[in-house]
Design a protein around this motif. Sequence first.
Motif, PDB file in Angstrom:
ATOM      1  N   VAL A  60       0.834  -1.208   0.000  1.00  0.00           N
ATOM      2  CA  VAL A  60       0.000   0.000   0.000  1.00  0.00           C
ATOM      3  C   VAL A  60       0.864   1.252   0.000  1.00  0.00           C
ATOM      4  N   SER A  61       1.907   1.271   0.830  1.00  0.00           N
ATOM      5  CA  SER A  61       2.746   2.471   0.897  1.00  0.00           C
ATOM      6  C   SER A  61       3.526   2.676  -0.393  1.00  0.00           C
ATOM      7  N   LYS A  62       3.963   1.592  -1.034  1.00  0.00           N
ATOM      8  CA  LYS A  62       4.678   1.729  -2.299  1.00  0.00           C
ATOM      9  C   LYS A  62       3.742   2.235  -3.386  1.00  0.00           C
ATOM     10  N   GLY A  63       2.510   1.742  -3.400  1.00  0.00           N
ATOM     11  CA  GLY A  63       1.537   2.198  -4.389  1.00  0.00           C
ATOM     12  C   GLY A  63       1.234   3.677  -4.240  1.00  0.00           C
TER      13      GLY A  63
ATOM     14  N   GLU B 298       2.071   9.332  -5.972  1.00  0.00           N
ATOM     15  CA  GLU B 298       2.550  10.682  -5.645  1.00  0.00           C
ATOM     16  C   GLU B 298       3.663  11.108  -6.593  1.00  0.00           C
ATOM     17  N   ALA B 299       4.568  10.205  -6.910  1.00  0.00           N
ATOM     18  CA  ALA B 299       5.652  10.524  -7.843  1.00  0.00           C
ATOM     19  C   ALA B 299       5.099  10.814  -9.237  1.00  0.00           C
ATOM     20  N   GLN B 300       4.092  10.063  -9.661  1.00  0.00           N
ATOM     21  CA  GLN B 300       3.478  10.301 -10.967  1.00  0.00           C
ATOM     22  C   GLN B 300       2.773  11.656 -10.998  1.00  0.00           C
ATOM     23  N   LYS B 301       2.074  12.003  -9.912  1.00  0.00           N
ATOM     24  CA  LYS B 301       1.417  13.306  -9.846  1.00  0.00           C
ATOM     25  C   LYS B 301       2.444  14.433  -9.917  1.00  0.00           C
ATOM     26  N   ARG B 302       3.556  14.271  -9.203  1.00  0.00           N
ATOM     27  CA  ARG B 302       4.604  15.290  -9.212  1.00  0.00           C
ATOM     28  C   ARG B 302       5.195  15.436 -10.611  1.00  0.00           C
TER      29      ARG B 302
END
Length: 107
Positions: free
Chosen positions: A56-59, A64-68
């Motif tokens: 869950v935390s990796k997902g 978040e990285a994709q949004k950034r």
Amino acid sequence: MKNLTFIGALLLGLAFLLYYMLPEFSVVKLFEPINLMGILAGIGIGLILGGIVGYVSKGSALKEAQKRKDYLQLRKENEDLERQAAELAKQQTVTYVAEENKNPQDY
């Protein structure tokens, strides 16, 4: 994830402490089949829960990285569009002023 490992080690230590405080404690009893089953079951449950939490935390970190990354791309595109708009406005201003300065000599 480091906090989960710390909490797991703390709980395992607490379990050994509680087991040690039993009146009939002995090191030999620690390795009896029923106690080994309990230890292995606890480790198995911990690994399952740790895997779920890690997944869950990796997902969420990947999202978040994709949004950034998308935000930075949109910001770059916006800067490019603003630069193009400024160049276009500058070209239109220059051509308009140039046409205005062409006064005919015969009034």
